[in-house]
Design a protein around this motif. Structure first.
Motif, PDB file in Angstrom:
ATOM      1  N   VAL A   1      -1.322  -1.143 -10.131  1.00  7.97           N
ATOM      2  CA  VAL A   1      -0.207  -0.896 -11.052  1.00  7.97           C
ATOM      3  C   VAL A   1      -0.555  -1.542 -12.387  1.00  7.97           C
ATOM      4  N   ASP A   2      -0.422  -0.774 -13.485  1.00  9.26           N
ATOM      5  CA  ASP A   2      -0.711  -1.363 -14.796  1.00  9.26           C
ATOM      6  C   ASP A   2       0.563  -1.899 -15.438  1.00  9.26           C
ATOM      7  N   ALA A   3       0.424  -2.483 -16.630  1.00  9.26           N
ATOM      8  CA  ALA A   3       1.560  -3.139 -17.291  1.00  9.26           C
ATOM      9  C   ALA A   3       2.642  -2.159 -17.698  1.00  9.26           C
ATOM     10  N   ASP A   4       2.315  -0.885 -17.812  1.00  6.48           N
ATOM     11  CA  ASP A   4       3.309   0.131 -18.156  1.00  6.48           C
ATOM     12  C   ASP A   4       4.019   0.693 -16.936  1.00  6.48           C
ATOM     13  N   GLY A   5       3.660   0.193 -15.748  1.00  3.51           N
ATOM     14  CA  GLY A   5       4.301   0.672 -14.527  1.00  3.51           C
ATOM     15  C   GLY A   5       3.624   1.854 -13.885  1.00  3.51           C
ATOM     16  N   ASN A   6       2.483   2.285 -14.413  1.00  2.00           N
ATOM     17  CA  ASN A   6       1.751   3.396 -13.805  1.00  2.00           C
ATOM     18  C   ASN A   6       1.081   2.923 -12.517  1.00  2.00           C
ATOM     19  N   ALA A   7       1.196   3.714 -11.469  1.00  2.00           N
ATOM     20  CA  ALA A   7       0.625   3.361 -10.165  1.00  2.00           C
ATOM     21  C   ALA A   7      -0.400   4.388  -9.743  1.00  2.00           C
ATOM     22  N   VAL A   8      -1.414   3.901  -9.044  1.00  2.00           N
ATOM     23  CA  VAL A   8      -2.447   4.788  -8.507  1.00  2.00           C
ATOM     24  C   VAL A   8      -2.859   4.261  -7.149  1.00  2.00           C
ATOM     25  N   GLY A   9      -3.185   5.157  -6.218  1.00  2.00           N
ATOM     26  CA  GLY A   9      -3.652   4.761  -4.902  1.00  2.00           C
ATOM     27  C   GLY A   9      -2.529   4.542  -3.915  1.00  2.00           C
ATOM     28  N   SER A  10      -2.892   4.034  -2.739  1.00  2.00           N
ATOM     29  CA  SER A  10      -1.943   3.834  -1.656  1.00  2.00           C
ATOM     30  C   SER A  10      -2.497   2.788  -0.703  1.00  2.00           C
ATOM     31  N   VAL A  11      -1.598   2.060  -0.050  1.00  2.00           N
ATOM     32  CA  VAL A  11      -2.026   1.082   0.952  1.00  2.00           C
ATOM     33  C   VAL A  11      -1.501   1.418   2.342  1.00  2.00           C
ATOM     34  N   SER A  12      -0.574   2.380   2.431  1.00  2.00           N
ATOM     35  CA  SER A  12       0.016   2.654   3.741  1.00  2.00           C
ATOM     36  C   SER A  12       0.370   4.111   3.959  1.00  2.00           C
ATOM     37  N   GLY A  13       0.007   4.989   3.041  1.00  2.00           N
ATOM     38  CA  GLY A  13       0.399   6.376   3.191  1.00  2.00           C
ATOM     39  C   GLY A  13       1.869   6.609   2.929  1.00  2.00           C
ATOM     40  N   GLY A  14       2.583   5.608   2.382  1.00  2.00           N
ATOM     41  CA  GLY A  14       3.975   5.795   2.009  1.00  2.00           C
ATOM     42  C   GLY A  14       4.937   4.792   2.600  1.00  2.00           C
ATOM     43  N   CYS A  15       4.591   4.145   3.721  1.00  2.00           N
ATOM     44  CA  CYS A  15       5.543   3.283   4.430  1.00  2.00           C
ATOM     45  C   CYS A  15       6.015   2.096   3.601  1.00  2.00           C
ATOM     46  N   VAL A  16       5.106   1.412   2.941  1.00  2.00           N
ATOM     47  CA  VAL A  16       5.466   0.172   2.248  1.00  2.00           C
ATOM     48  C   VAL A  16       5.095   0.200   0.767  1.00  2.00           C
ATOM     49  N   GLU A  17       4.893   1.382   0.234  1.00  2.00           N
ATOM     50  CA  GLU A  17       4.446   1.479  -1.159  1.00  2.00           C
ATOM     51  C   GLU A  17       5.437   0.825  -2.118  1.00  2.00           C
ATOM     52  N   GLY A  18       6.733   1.016  -1.883  1.00  2.00           N
ATOM     53  CA  GLY A  18       7.727   0.443  -2.788  1.00  2.00           C
ATOM     54  C   GLY A  18       7.660  -1.060  -2.851  1.00  2.00           C
ATOM     55  N   ALA A  19       7.527  -1.706  -1.685  1.00  2.00           N
ATOM     56  CA  ALA A  19       7.458  -3.165  -1.652  1.00  2.00           C
ATOM     57  C   ALA A  19       6.184  -3.669  -2.314  1.00  2.00           C
ATOM     58  N   VAL A  20       5.078  -2.992  -2.082  1.00  2.00           N
ATOM     59  CA  VAL A  20       3.814  -3.405  -2.695  1.00  2.00           C
ATOM     60  C   VAL A  20       3.866  -3.200  -4.204  1.00  2.00           C
ATOM     61  N   TYR A  21       4.486  -2.122  -4.630  1.00  2.00           N
ATOM     62  CA  TYR A  21       4.650  -1.872  -6.070  1.00  2.00           C
ATOM     63  C   TYR A  21       5.397  -3.028  -6.727  1.00  2.00           C
ATOM     64  N   GLU A  22       6.467  -3.490  -6.087  1.00  2.00           N
ATOM     65  CA  GLU A  22       7.237  -4.614  -6.632  1.00  2.00           C
ATOM     66  C   GLU A  22       6.398  -5.893  -6.685  1.00  2.00           C
ATOM     67  N   LEU A  23       5.607  -6.132  -5.653  1.00  2.00           N
ATOM     68  CA  LEU A  23       4.727  -7.305  -5.662  1.00  2.00           C
ATOM     69  C   LEU A  23       3.729  -7.232  -6.818  1.00  2.00           C
ATOM     70  N   CYS A  24       3.214  -6.037  -7.062  1.00  2.00           N
ATOM     71  CA  CYS A  24       2.268  -5.859  -8.161  1.00  2.00           C
ATOM     72  C   CYS A  24       2.939  -6.147  -9.507  1.00  2.00           C
ATOM     73  N   GLN A  25       4.172  -5.671  -9.680  1.00  2.00           N
ATOM     74  CA  GLN A  25       4.870  -5.936 -10.930  1.00  2.00           C
ATOM     75  C   GLN A  25       5.147  -7.431 -11.112  1.00  2.00           C
ATOM     76  N   GLN A  26       5.501  -8.110 -10.013  1.00  5.83           N
ATOM     77  CA  GLN A  26       5.706  -9.560 -10.088  1.00  5.83           C
ATOM     78  C   GLN A  26       4.420 -10.271 -10.485  1.00  5.83           C
ATOM     79  N   MET A  27       3.307  -9.816  -9.922  1.00  7.00           N
ATOM     80  CA  MET A  27       2.031 -10.443 -10.230  1.00  7.00           C
ATOM     81  C   MET A  27       1.679 -10.279 -11.706  1.00  7.00           C
ATOM     82  N   LEU A  28       1.993  -9.115 -12.275  1.00  3.86           N
ATOM     83  CA  LEU A  28       1.731  -8.888 -13.694  1.00  3.86           C
ATOM     84  C   LEU A  28       2.628  -9.747 -14.572  1.00  3.86           C
ATOM     85  N   ASP A  29       3.882  -9.905 -14.159  1.00 11.07           N
ATOM     86  CA  ASP A  29       4.832 -10.672 -14.965  1.00 11.07           C
ATOM     87  C   ASP A  29       4.580 -12.172 -14.877  1.00 11.07           C
TER      88      ASP A  29
END
Length: 368
Positions: free
Chosen positions: A40-68
């Motif tokens: 996930v980049d600083a503009d919120g663009n996401a690429v790839g997958s870690v679970s095929g959809g099951c936990v993408e939302g939670a991982v996306y949030e973790l990525c945004q926290q890591m950037l912030d």
């Protein structure tokens, strides 16, 4: 992370910080293997997958926290939830560990350089520290193919030479993997787990016999990522026009060509000529080489006669047991296209040391 290498390389070239989430460990049944990544980049663009959809939302949030927060790399675990069907978890029943880290292209030279090698198609391994002391977590080393320059150090890590050596060994073998390094108080007290991502040269599929089955098999092999060579001693049949999906079409006696070409443990040798004057010298040589698969087309009667002739030439029984003949799995295949599926299915099962038995007849994890 090689599943999103092109985008990561673009972001690095643009100097764009991003958060990288990598699957580093899988327990039980999970959709995607270790090494798969999402970013996930600083503009919120996401690429790839870690679970095929099951936990993408939670991982996306973790990525945004890591950037912030700009904090150190950290791991998170996701698993199946029996209590709440809508809870964050893997409905397939497995568990995955994900390493989330911030990547600043200006400070991550080894990763940026490795991605540059990857997008240019060069043999490359990225050694990624995914467990161990916090100060090493997320660090990377780059190991390139013959003739390239490696990034062989990580500040403070005494085991860096061993990490490089393990990554190079996996690159030569054409596979990735996780290795445990260190833990020796005398030489390297820090114990680290390293996930090695590899982009190796494409494995080879050598198809002998310029027949219709070879045309279908070369297309199937190319689809699976093989570098396909079709070889036949008859120039009227061995033409590029007849085999548009092959990377190379060679006019030569099969055994002579095989004797002079490079093979390794990932090479698949498929003999489709079912003509003794070609088959016997070719198979005698192929079965003595360190290749991953040797199969030969023909009827049961042809197979029995072929085995007798190979024995007469002195091929030992252990080598004869490695011959897949008649070639392919029992799918009832009749057309060249169906036969190509039968052959490639057997190659996949053989290379992965699996039975080829329908999953409905088995128990236990699908991915082992």
């Amino acid at each position: 992370m090689l599943n999103i290498a092109d985008t990561l390389h673009t972001w690095c070239c643009e100097g764009r910080p991003f958060a990288l989430a990598t699957v580093v460990h899988v327990t039980g049944s999970a959709p995607l293997p270790p090494g798969t990544a999402m970013a996930v980049d600083a503009d919120g663009n996401a690429v790839g997958s870690v679970s095929g959809g099951c936990v993408e939302g939670a991982v996306y949030e973790l990525c945004q926290q890591m950037l912030d927060e700009r904090g150190p790399a950290r791991r998170a675990r996701f698993g199946y939830s029996d209590d709440d069907a809508f809870a964050v978890g893997l409905t397939c029943g497995g568990e995955i560990d994900v390493l989330v880290q911030r990547v600043d292209p200006a400070a991550m030279t080894p990763l940026a350089c490795a991605l540059d090698e990857v997008v240019q198609g060069r043999p490359t391994a990225i050694a990624h520290i995914v467990d161990g002391p916090d100060r090493f977590l997320g660090s990377t080393l780059r190991v390139v193919g013959e003739g390239g320059a490696d990034d062989g150090t990580i500040a403070g890590l005494r085991a860096a030479p061993e990490v490089t050596a393990q990554a190079r060994a996996l690159l030569r073998a054409g596979r990735g993997g996780r290795v445990e390094i260190g833990g020796d108080a005398d030489t390297c007290p820090e114990r680290v787990s390293v996930l090695v991502h590899t982009q190796a040269p494409r494995p080879r599929m050598l198809v002998f016999g310029a027949v219709d089955f070879a045309a279908a098999l070369s297309q199937a092999g190319s689809f699976l990522g093989y570098r396909v060579t079709v070889c036949d001693a008859r120039p009227v049949f061995a033409t590029p026009a007849r085999f548009p999906h092959a990377d190379q079409v060679v006019v030569d006696w099969p055994h002579r060509y095989l004797a002079g070409t490079e093979v390794d443990e990932r090479t698949a040798v498929c003999v489709l000529t079912h003509d003794a004057k070609f088959d016997i010298p070719l198979l005698r040589l192929a079965l003595s080489l360190p290749v991953g698969y040797v199969g030969a087309m023909g009827s049961r009667r042809t197979h029995e006669r072929r085995i007798d002739l190979l024995r007469e030439t002195g091929v030992p029984e252990p080598q004869l047991e490695q011959l897949r003949s008649p070639i392919g799995l029992d799918l009832g295949a009749r057309t060249p296209e169906q036969t190509a599926v039968s052959i490639t299915a057997e190659i996949i099962a053989d290379m992965n040391r699996r039975s080829g038995v329908p999953l409905t007849q088995l128990t236990g994890p699908i991915h082992r």
